[in-house]
Design a protein around this motif. Structure first.
Motif, mmCIF file in Angstrom:
data_model
loop_
_atom_site.group_PDB
_atom_site.id
_atom_site.type_symbol
_atom_site.label_atom_id
_atom_site.label_comp_id
_atom_site.label_asym_id
_atom_site.label_seq_id
_atom_site.Cartn_x
_atom_site.Cartn_y
_atom_site.Cartn_z
ATOM 1 N N GLY A 265 0.822 -1.210 0.000
ATOM 2 C CA GLY A 265 0.000 0.000 0.000
ATOM 3 C C GLY A 265 0.857 1.261 0.000
ATOM 4 O O GLY A 265 0.543 2.233 -0.686
ATOM 5 N N CYS A 266 1.943 1.230 0.743
ATOM 6 C CA CYS A 266 2.880 2.361 0.726
ATOM 7 C C CYS A 266 3.497 2.513 -0.663
ATOM 8 O O CYS A 266 3.601 3.622 -1.187
ATOM 9 N N THR B 96 -1.152 4.415 -1.421
ATOM 10 C CA THR B 96 -2.384 4.508 -0.639
ATOM 11 C C THR B 96 -2.106 4.678 0.850
ATOM 12 O O THR B 96 -3.010 5.024 1.604
ATOM 13 N N LYS B 97 -0.869 4.431 1.277
ATOM 14 C CA LYS B 97 -0.451 4.642 2.664
ATOM 15 C C LYS B 97 0.817 5.483 2.653
ATOM 16 O O LYS B 97 1.647 5.355 1.760
ATOM 17 N N TRP C 244 8.024 3.084 2.369
ATOM 18 C CA TRP C 244 8.333 1.962 1.485
ATOM 19 C C TRP C 244 8.033 2.389 0.054
ATOM 20 O O TRP C 244 6.986 2.984 -0.214
ATOM 21 N N HIS C 245 8.962 2.111 -0.853
ATOM 22 C CA HIS C 245 8.798 2.524 -2.245
ATOM 23 C C HIS C 245 9.267 1.426 -3.180
ATOM 24 O O HIS C 245 10.241 0.724 -2.890
ATOM 25 N N TYR C 246 8.580 1.324 -4.319
ATOM 26 C CA TYR C 246 9.110 0.488 -5.385
ATOM 27 C C TYR C 246 10.359 1.177 -5.909
ATOM 28 O O TYR C 246 10.446 2.411 -5.934
ATOM 29 N N LYS D 290 3.815 7.957 -4.271
ATOM 30 C CA LYS D 290 3.158 9.235 -4.018
ATOM 31 C C LYS D 290 3.841 10.051 -2.924
ATOM 32 O O LYS D 290 3.906 11.271 -3.003
ATOM 33 N N PHE D 291 4.326 9.406 -1.882
ATOM 34 C CA PHE D 291 4.821 10.118 -0.706
ATOM 35 C C PHE D 291 6.345 10.156 -0.651
ATOM 36 O O PHE D 291 6.945 9.912 0.378
ATOM 37 N N ILE D 292 6.983 10.461 -1.751
ATOM 38 C CA ILE D 292 8.442 10.553 -1.783
ATOM 39 C C ILE D 292 8.845 11.898 -1.228
ATOM 40 O O ILE D 292 8.301 12.936 -1.610
ATOM 41 N N LYS D 293 9.809 11.890 -0.316
ATOM 42 C CA LYS D 293 10.260 13.137 0.297
ATOM 43 C C LYS D 293 11.567 13.572 -0.295
ATOM 44 O O LYS D 293 12.391 12.803 -0.639
#
Length: 68
Positions: free
Chosen positions: A36-37, A41-42, A50-52, A65-68
């Motif tokens: 989901g991360c 979605t998370k 966690w990222h691909y 989506k949530f890359i910093k």
């Protein structure tokens, strides 16, 4: 590939080649939450992002989506 990243800095802690490596190292982790991360979605799970991971030539590119 999946990258385990620091939740605050986004720095890569470890890259796993397959999901089974994560479940072997952390049997209590819910793999669907990690996925989901990776799918955006998370935001985080168990205090990590966690990222691909996509390898682009010699560079590591994190997806999500949530890359910093």
């Amino acid at each position: 590939r999946i990258a385990k990243c620091d939740k605050d800095s986004g720095e890569i802690i470890k890259i796993y080649e397959i999901v089974k490596e994560i479940s072997d190292e952390f049997p209590d982790y819910y793999i669907q939450a990690i996925k989901g991360c990776c799918q955006g979605t998370k935001n985080s799970y168990k205090g990590f992002r966690w990222h691909y991971v996509e390898l682009d030539s010699d560079n590591i590119v994190l997806k999500g989506k949530f890359i910093k």
